[in-house]
Design a protein around this motif. Structure first.
Motif, PDB file in Angstrom:
ATOM      1  N   LYS A 425      -4.747  62.208  51.323  1.00 25.99           N
ATOM      2  CA  LYS A 425      -4.388  63.621  51.196  1.00 25.99           C
ATOM      3  C   LYS A 425      -2.922  63.803  50.764  1.00 25.99           C
ATOM      4  O   LYS A 425      -2.656  64.554  49.811  1.00 25.99           O
ATOM      5  N   TYR A 426      -2.000  63.115  51.425  1.00 27.30           N
ATOM      6  CA  TYR A 426      -0.575  63.327  51.127  1.00 27.30           C
ATOM      7  C   TYR A 426      -0.132  62.395  50.007  1.00 27.30           C
ATOM      8  O   TYR A 426       0.679  61.496  50.195  1.00 27.30           O
ATOM      9  N   SER A 427      -0.767  62.607  48.845  1.00 29.87           N
ATOM     10  CA  SER A 427      -0.518  61.699  47.729  1.00 29.87           C
ATOM     11  C   SER A 427      -0.542  62.488  46.420  1.00 29.87           C
ATOM     12  O   SER A 427      -1.397  63.359  46.227  1.00 29.87           O
ATOM     13  N   GLN A 482       1.936  69.723  64.804  1.00 35.12           N
ATOM     14  CA  GLN A 482       3.145  69.621  63.980  1.00 35.12           C
ATOM     15  C   GLN A 482       2.747  69.199  62.571  1.00 35.12           C
ATOM     16  O   GLN A 482       2.093  68.190  62.388  1.00 35.12           O
ATOM     17  N   ARG A 483       3.159  70.003  61.609  1.00 32.94           N
ATOM     18  CA  ARG A 483       2.832  69.700  60.213  1.00 32.94           C
ATOM     19  C   ARG A 483       4.125  69.816  59.408  1.00 32.94           C
ATOM     20  O   ARG A 483       4.948  70.674  59.665  1.00 32.94           O
ATOM     21  N   LEU A 484       4.283  68.902  58.430  1.00 31.36           N
ATOM     22  CA  LEU A 484       5.549  68.883  57.696  1.00 31.36           C
ATOM     23  C   LEU A 484       5.435  69.517  56.309  1.00 31.36           C
ATOM     24  O   LEU A 484       6.411  69.980  55.738  1.00 31.36           O
ATOM     25  N   HIS A 485       4.230  69.484  55.778  1.00 30.68           N
ATOM     26  CA  HIS A 485       4.099  69.880  54.372  1.00 30.68           C
ATOM     27  C   HIS A 485       3.430  71.249  54.213  1.00 30.68           C
ATOM     28  O   HIS A 485       2.761  71.724  55.131  1.00 30.68           O
ATOM     29  N   ALA A 486       3.646  71.857  53.032  1.00 30.37           N
ATOM     30  CA  ALA A 486       3.183  73.226  52.774  1.00 30.37           C
ATOM     31  C   ALA A 486       1.685  73.369  53.043  1.00 30.37           C
ATOM     32  O   ALA A 486       0.876  72.577  52.557  1.00 30.37           O
ATOM     33  N   GLY A 496      -4.518  65.477  63.704  1.00 30.69           N
ATOM     34  CA  GLY A 496      -4.924  64.093  63.386  1.00 30.69           C
ATOM     35  C   GLY A 496      -4.032  63.021  63.997  1.00 30.69           C
ATOM     36  O   GLY A 496      -4.521  62.105  64.687  1.00 30.69           O
ATOM     37  N   LEU A 497      -2.730  63.099  63.775  1.00 28.86           N
ATOM     38  CA  LEU A 497      -1.850  62.023  64.257  1.00 28.86           C
ATOM     39  C   LEU A 497      -1.676  62.075  65.776  1.00 28.86           C
ATOM     40  O   LEU A 497      -1.513  61.033  66.417  1.00 28.86           O
ATOM     41  N   ALA A 498      -1.727  63.303  66.362  1.00 30.35           N
ATOM     42  CA  ALA A 498      -1.674  63.406  67.821  1.00 30.35           C
ATOM     43  C   ALA A 498      -2.881  62.667  68.401  1.00 30.35           C
ATOM     44  O   ALA A 498      -2.783  61.977  69.431  1.00 30.35           O
TER      45      ALA A 498
HETATM   46  P1  ADP Z   1      -2.655  67.192  59.353  1.00 27.10           P
HETATM   47  O1  ADP Z   1      -3.956  67.774  59.791  1.00 27.10           O
HETATM   48  O2  ADP Z   1      -1.647  68.221  58.987  1.00 27.10           O
HETATM   49  O3  ADP Z   1      -2.802  66.130  58.346  1.00 27.10           O
HETATM   50  P2  ADP Z   1      -1.675  65.119  61.106  1.00 27.10           P
HETATM   51  O4  ADP Z   1      -1.453  65.199  62.555  1.00 27.10           O
HETATM   52  O5  ADP Z   1      -2.682  64.136  60.609  1.00 27.10           O
HETATM   53  O6  ADP Z   1      -2.068  66.594  60.685  1.00 27.10           O
HETATM   54  O7  ADP Z   1      -0.309  64.869  60.415  1.00 27.10           O
HETATM   55  C1  ADP Z   1       0.810  65.591  60.812  1.00 27.10           C
HETATM   56  C2  ADP Z   1       1.763  65.763  59.649  1.00 27.10           C
HETATM   57  O8  ADP Z   1       2.348  64.507  59.288  1.00 27.10           O
HETATM   58  C3  ADP Z   1       1.072  66.182  58.399  1.00 27.10           C
HETATM   59  O9  ADP Z   1       0.940  67.621  58.342  1.00 27.10           O
HETATM   60  C4  ADP Z   1       1.998  65.671  57.299  1.00 27.10           C
HETATM   61  O10 ADP Z   1       3.034  66.580  57.104  1.00 27.10           O
HETATM   62  C5  ADP Z   1       2.551  64.395  57.915  1.00 27.10           C
HETATM   63  N1  ADP Z   1       1.796  63.208  57.437  1.00 27.10           N
HETATM   64  C6  ADP Z   1       0.783  62.571  58.055  1.00 27.10           C
HETATM   65  N2  ADP Z   1       0.371  61.483  57.373  1.00 27.10           N
HETATM   66  C7  ADP Z   1       1.160  61.416  56.267  1.00 27.10           C
HETATM   67  C8  ADP Z   1       1.236  60.528  55.154  1.00 27.10           C
HETATM   68  N3  ADP Z   1       0.426  59.474  55.052  1.00 27.10           N
HETATM   69  N4  ADP Z   1       2.166  60.761  54.216  1.00 27.10           N
HETATM   70  C9  ADP Z   1       3.012  61.808  54.351  1.00 27.10           C
HETATM   71  N5  ADP Z   1       2.991  62.666  55.371  1.00 27.10           N
HETATM   72  C10 ADP Z   1       2.061  62.503  56.309  1.00 27.10           C
END
Ligand code: ADP
Length: 530
Positions: A425-427, A482-486, A496-498
């Motif tokens: 996804k983040y690609s 917590q999400r970093l991207h738009a 997901g990461l939590a």
């Molecule tokens: P999301 O559902 O937003 O993907 P995640 O908990 O999986 O939630 O990830 C949290 C945030 O970490 C993402 O919104 C993204 O900003 C950042 N992130 C996660 N994985 C990657 C990755 N492989 N490359 C860049 N940023 C990532």
């Protein structure tokens, strides 16, 4: 009159023209330091001199004619000692003896006697000469010295016995390392406890400096020397900290160093008592970690409740707004169609959120279905789930072998699926993903807390060539929502990461991320290895 004066007087007499016998008799009479008597052949006293009077206190008149046994203790009289001495002198010419005798006033003196037989012209015994010296003072001094020597011997024996007991006690103590150090900190002795705790035997450690038990960084900071300095200054130094055993592993030592002084108050060395409190320390650390975890969970729960309701309210609010709009123009089919689609999208998103939240909350159940899981197999299943997406994005995945671990297969599936989905996804470019595994010792990786430095881990690295993120967010991304991207560009829930983090917690493992904007990200997973 002193002895020298008497010698002069005797010499004068000798020169004084009297008969030799007379001079001789006078000389004997005058001698004060010796009782010189003549006894008849039966032992009766024939004469008495000044020395006899001085020593035995009788005047000549009251004693001449009496038997010499009068000077002997009743017991000696009873046992026939005087007669025995006479018969020895008779037979051998002389008898000598030392023993307690009695003066006229009943007091005792220590007499040293020499009894000599006197013979007539035909060789028959005509009597005895008896010379007695009062050696009471010498005897008292000797007895005193002997008693003193015996007493010292006893004390010495007692001291040696107590010293031996003390040494035995110290050397047998198992729970404490009890050492003596010289003034510079070199080890002088070693006990069983020290061997037990630190692993060295006496031969290999006595003579070395005690700093060998300290980590390099403690040595660099001069901790061992500081402790000695404190002990010499204040008498005692206390410290707790990680120490190193012979085999390189650590133990949590609680130590007391005490300065030792001689009777002049000079420093002569130190005693050092060390206790191994590793178990207590680990239990405390675990408790503290547990408390921290509970605090973190509480915070997480608060944030979870707040954000969940906030994130769920957003699509819900949209549904309400669009429903209102439809109600205002229920007969306009275009409006109805347009807003119904938006309502559907919002409800889909709500569904997705609710599902993720459910997934997350289900992870609390850690005991379910733990089994030996071949991660290669699990990963292959995940690749199948993502087959279409992988094809669509033309992604390449390099897998260089994964371990088999005791784990919950469904959670490992979820873990790999989340990481893979994020990397896809983040690609922006064609995704290239590389998965590697190595086995490490806890202390060799920054992610592993000190408590687990002696444990082995499988480290799985999950590297992508995606958009990456600023490394300052590498911990924040594991916090739920917590999400970093738009949001409009990259869909997601922020769960997901939590979820990945919780899965690693459930497996007594760790997760961490490294990344740089535009340069891809690497996620490291650490699973306990046997
Ligand atoms: P999301 O559902 O937003 O993907 P995640 O908990 O999986 O939630 O990830 C949290 C945030 O970490 C993402 O919104 C993204 O900003 C950042 N992130 C996660 N994985 C990657 C990755 N492989 N490359 C860049 N940023 C990532």
């Amino acid at each position: 009159m002193g002895n020298e004066d008497k010698d002069v007087e005797i010499a004068n007499h000798l020169q004084g023209g009297k008969t030799t016998e007379e001079r001789y008799r006078r000389m004997v009479d005058e001698v004060q330091d010796y009782a010189i008597l003549l006894l008849d052949e039966k032992g009766h006293i024939q004469n008495w001199n000044r020395g006899a009077e001085a020593i035995k206190l009788y005047a000549a008149a009251e004693i001449v004619g009496k038997h010499f046994s009068i000077f002997y203790l009743p017991d000696d009289q009873k046992s026939g000692l005087p007669e025995r001495l006479l018969s020895t002198a008779r037979l051998e010419g002389r008898a000598v003896h030392e023993g307690w005798r009695i003066r006229k006033d009943g007091t005792r003196f220590w007499g040293s006697i020499s009894l000599t037989a006197l013979h007539g012209d035909n060789g028959e015994i005509i009597g005895f000469s008896k010379v007695t010296r009062d050696l009471t003072e010498k005897k008292i001094a000797e007895d005193y010295l002997r008693d003193l020597a015996a007493e010292l011997q006893l004390k010495n024996d007692a001291l040696r016995a107590s010293e031996e007991r003390y040494h035995a006690m110290i050397s047998e103590v198992q729970d404490y390392a009890i050492l003596l150090l010289d003034t510079d900190g070199h080890i002088i002795n070693w006990n069983k406890g020290a061997e037990h705790i630190k692993g060295y035997c006496a031969e290999e450690i006595v003579g070395q400096h005690f700093k060998v038990f300290y980590s390099q960084s403690d040595q660099d900071e001069m901790l061992p020397h500081q402790l000695l300095a404190t002990a010499s200054l204040r008498g005692r130094a206390l410290h707790e900290g990680w120490r190193i055993k012979k085999n390189g592993t650590r133990f949590w030592g609680s130590i007391v160093i005490t300065a030792l002084h001689n009777s002049m108050g000079e420093l002569i060395g130190f005693s050092k008592v060390t206790r191994d409190l590793t178990q207590k320390k680990e239990a405390e650390d675990q408790l503290q970690e547990h408390v921290l975890m509970l605090e973190r969970r509480n915070e997480e729960l608060d944030r979870f409740a707040y954000t969940a309701s906030h994130d769920l309210q957003e699509p819900l609010r949209k549904i309400q707004v669009y429903t209102d709009l439809i109600q205002q123009q229920p007969d306009n089919p275009d409006i109805v169609k347009q807003y119904l689609e938006k309502i559907m999208l919002s409800s889909q998103r709500m569904g997705e959120l609710v599902r993720s939240i459910l997934d997350y909350s289900r992870l609390a159940n850690t005991q379910s279905n733990i089994e030996e899981t071949d991660f290669n197999k699990t990963f292959a299943e995940v690749l199948q789930d993502f087959e279409l997406l992988i094809q669509k994005q033309n992604a390449t995945i390099h897998l260089n072998g994964l371990p088999t671990c005791h784990s919950i297969p469904s959670q490992i599936h979820q873990l790999f699926a989340n990481l893979l989905s994020n990397s896809l996804k983040y690609s922006e470019a064609v995704p290239v993903i590389e998965v590697n595994t190595d086995k490490i010792l806890g202390k060799d990786d920054v992610a592993i807390p000190p408590l687990y430095h002696d444990s082995y881990y499988y480290r799985i690295s999950f590297r992508d060539n995606g958009i990456g993120f600023d490394s300052s967010f590498s911990e924040l991304i594991f916090v739920i929502f917590q999400r970093l991207h738009a949001r409009h560009k990259y869909t997601g829930t922020g769960i997901g990461l939590a979820l990945c983090k919780k899965i690693m917690d459930n497996h007594n493992g760790f997760i961490r991320a490294e990344s740089e904007v535009g340069k891809g990200s690497t996620f490291f997973l650490y699973f306990p290895a046997s």
